[in-house]
Each structure stands twice: as C-alpha cells, then as structure tokens.
Design a protein around this motif. Structure first.
Motif, mmCIF file in Angstrom:
data_model
loop_
_atom_site.group_PDB
_atom_site.id
_atom_site.type_symbol
_atom_site.label_atom_id
_atom_site.label_comp_id
_atom_site.label_asym_id
_atom_site.label_seq_id
_atom_site.Cartn_x
_atom_site.Cartn_y
_atom_site.Cartn_z
ATOM 1 N N ALA A 108 0.825 -1.211 0.000
ATOM 2 C CA ALA A 108 0.000 0.000 0.000
ATOM 3 C C ALA A 108 0.858 1.259 0.000
ATOM 4 O O ALA A 108 0.478 2.282 -0.581
ATOM 5 C CB ALA A 108 -0.927 0.003 1.205
ATOM 6 N N GLY A 109 2.021 1.189 0.633
ATOM 7 C CA GLY A 109 2.879 2.365 0.747
ATOM 8 C C GLY A 109 3.853 2.556 -0.395
ATOM 9 O O GLY A 109 4.699 3.464 -0.338
ATOM 10 N N LEU A 110 3.745 1.756 -1.456
ATOM 11 C CA LEU A 110 4.732 1.835 -2.540
ATOM 12 C C LEU A 110 4.772 3.209 -3.196
ATOM 13 O O LEU A 110 5.841 3.701 -3.562
ATOM 14 C CB LEU A 110 4.431 0.773 -3.594
ATOM 15 N N ALA A 111 3.611 3.832 -3.384
ATOM 16 C CA ALA A 111 3.599 5.157 -4.015
ATOM 17 C C ALA A 111 4.330 6.178 -3.149
ATOM 18 O O ALA A 111 5.008 7.072 -3.671
ATOM 19 C CB ALA A 111 2.158 5.600 -4.260
ATOM 20 N N LEU A 112 4.202 6.040 -1.847
ATOM 21 C CA LEU A 112 4.904 6.948 -0.934
ATOM 22 C C LEU A 112 6.411 6.721 -0.993
ATOM 23 O O LEU A 112 7.193 7.675 -0.980
ATOM 24 C CB LEU A 112 4.391 6.744 0.496
ATOM 25 N N ARG A 113 6.814 5.426 -1.074
ATOM 26 C CA ARG A 113 8.235 5.127 -1.196
ATOM 27 C C ARG A 113 8.793 5.699 -2.493
ATOM 28 O O ARG A 113 9.906 6.248 -2.515
ATOM 29 C CB ARG A 113 8.468 3.602 -1.158
ATOM 30 N N ALA A 114 8.015 5.585 -3.569
ATOM 31 C CA ALA A 114 8.466 6.107 -4.858
ATOM 32 C C ALA A 114 8.621 7.623 -4.826
ATOM 33 O O ALA A 114 9.430 8.197 -5.570
ATOM 34 C CB ALA A 114 7.487 5.706 -5.956
ATOM 35 N N ALA A 115 7.845 8.279 -3.939
ATOM 36 C CA ALA A 115 7.926 9.739 -3.813
ATOM 37 C C ALA A 115 9.037 10.174 -2.867
ATOM 38 O O ALA A 115 9.225 11.375 -2.650
ATOM 39 C CB ALA A 115 6.590 10.294 -3.333
#
Length: 258
Positions: A108-115
């Motif tokens: 779920a947090g992948l987009a945050l990690r990518a940012a």
C-alpha cells in the motif's frame, strides 16, 4: 499543477478548475501489428469532462480504446489530435500488480516510497487507512494470502496514497467473482465518500458504471467515439433495481447494441 498535453495543429483547451479533467476531440492511432498493415485508429474525436470530485465512467465494447483513453488522461501517452487538460492522475490497472514478496502494508505504501518517503514513514501513513479499508490484521500478509477483494483494496489504497487528485481506474474489479464484485463496488463508493477524488472509471459492466458514476459515457466499437452520455441523478447509495438505473441501463445497452 495541471498536466497539459496538446497535439499539433489543435486549438488550446480552456483551463479547468484544479483537480478536474477535460479531453477535447482526442484522437489516437497505433501502427499496424504487421509490416505494411494499416494503422489502427483506437479513438476518434473523444471529448469528456470530469469536474473536481466527480466520477465519470466509460463503457464500451472490447477494443474500443477505453484503456488508451485512461493512459492519455494520465499523461502516459500523447494523443495524435485534440487536447488534454488534467490534474495529475494515478492509474490503477486491471491487474493489482502487488509485489509478491511484500506485505499488504508495504504494498500500500509503494507510491509513498516512490515519492521519497522512508519505509517507516510510508508505513506510518498507510497503516490508519488499512484499518479504514477493512485490512487491519493483514498488514504483513503477502498477496497470495489475501482474497481477490482484499488485493484490490490494497491496490486502490496504493493508488490513493499517490496523492494525485485524479484516479484512473481500469476495470478495477473485472477479475472478481460476481458476489465479491458487488461487495467491492459498495466498498469503493464508501471509500470515495471518505476520500473524495476525481475519478475516471473504465468498465465493461454497465450496472457498475451506473452504481458508481455521476455520468456515464458510452463508446462505439473501434474507432471509439462517444455515442451517448448518461447523467445519473439517483441518490447514493444506489441499488441496481432503482427505476432510474434500470431505465439508464436499458438505454446504455441499446446504444452498445446499435
């Protein structure tokens, strides 16, 4: 910041309110699959608009360019003609595309990690939403340990956490059985009520479109163009047996058959 794509030799689009989407006269063609084959025109003169916080669904037969339309709205590909004026958008593809080695919380947090967020920062932001989305207790569960509906919830949460004001959902429940699909439609309606976004939804399911959307666009067979626009005024939550939805369903099916 708005994303703006303008194909050559087209008039500029009027600016829209932040958080919305407008496509005007969008056309897109692809080269033929074999050498010397004619190009394939996927979309021809498609226009649509979604106001901030509005859900617009697109239905049509297979191969009419629905996925291409979402990719253009997201800025992943450019149109050959027409204009696109859209807020930053995130695409949720048909498959959930979860990392098989990661738990639900980290997926779920992948987009945050990518940012640029650290793993702990991403987990801290995603964890409360896992509870809201009915996934509490499954933070460490890997995708193969989750049901199809739970996997789609994780994928949607990952899309939501991208922070983009526009969500482009491509057949998000197409792989689910009928009962789970109906449950997920109700769940998505509730999730969007809690976390409002502008949504472009592509689906083969006319009833799904009518249950979830404020407006439904019906596309023709390829090359896809808009043959009908249906305004859905029924209050939420909606039931498939509501007279207005039944009438709109019949009208949409007539357009698809024609």
């Amino acid at each position: 910041m708005q994303t703006r794509i303008q194909a050559p030799e087209t008039a500029p689009a009027t600016r829209i309110e932040a958080g919305g989407v407008r496509l005007e006269g969008v056309t897109k063609a692809f080269p033929g699959r074999r050498r010397g084959a004619d190009e394939v025109i996927a979309l021809q003169g498609v226009s649509l608009q979604a106001a901030p916080g509005e859900t617009v669904a697109v239905v049509g037969p297979s191969g009419c360019g629905k996925t291409t339309l979402l990719e253009i709205a997201c800025g992943l590909i450019a149109p050959d003609g027409g204009t696109v004026d859209a807020a930053p958008a995130a695409l949720m593809a048909q498959r959930d595309l979860l990392l098989p080695w990661a738990g639900a919380l980290d997926n779920a947090g992948l987009a945050l990690r990518a940012a640029g967020a650290s793993r702990e920062e991403a987990r801290e932001e995603a964890r409360p939403l896992l509870r809201d989305f009915g996934l509490e207790g499954f933070e460490r569960a890997r995708p193969h340990e989750l049901s199809g509906g739970m996997r789609q919830r994780v994928a949607f949460l990952r899309t939501l956490l991208s922070g983009r004001p526009v969500l482009c959902l491509d057949e998000p429940f197409g792989a689910l059985d009928a009962i789970t699909r109906h449950e997920m439609q109700a769940w998505l309606a509730g999730a969007l009520a809690r976390e409002p976004r502008t949504v472009l939804l592509v689906t083969h399911d006319v009833e799904e479109a009518l249950v979830l959307a404020d407006r439904v666009l019906v596309l023709s067979p390829r090359p896809g163009h808009v043959v009908a626009t249906l305004e859905v005024g029924a209050p939420r939550p909606r039931r498939r047996t509501d007279p207005e939805l039944v009438a709109l369903r019949e009208r949409a099916l007539q357009e698809l058959r024609a």
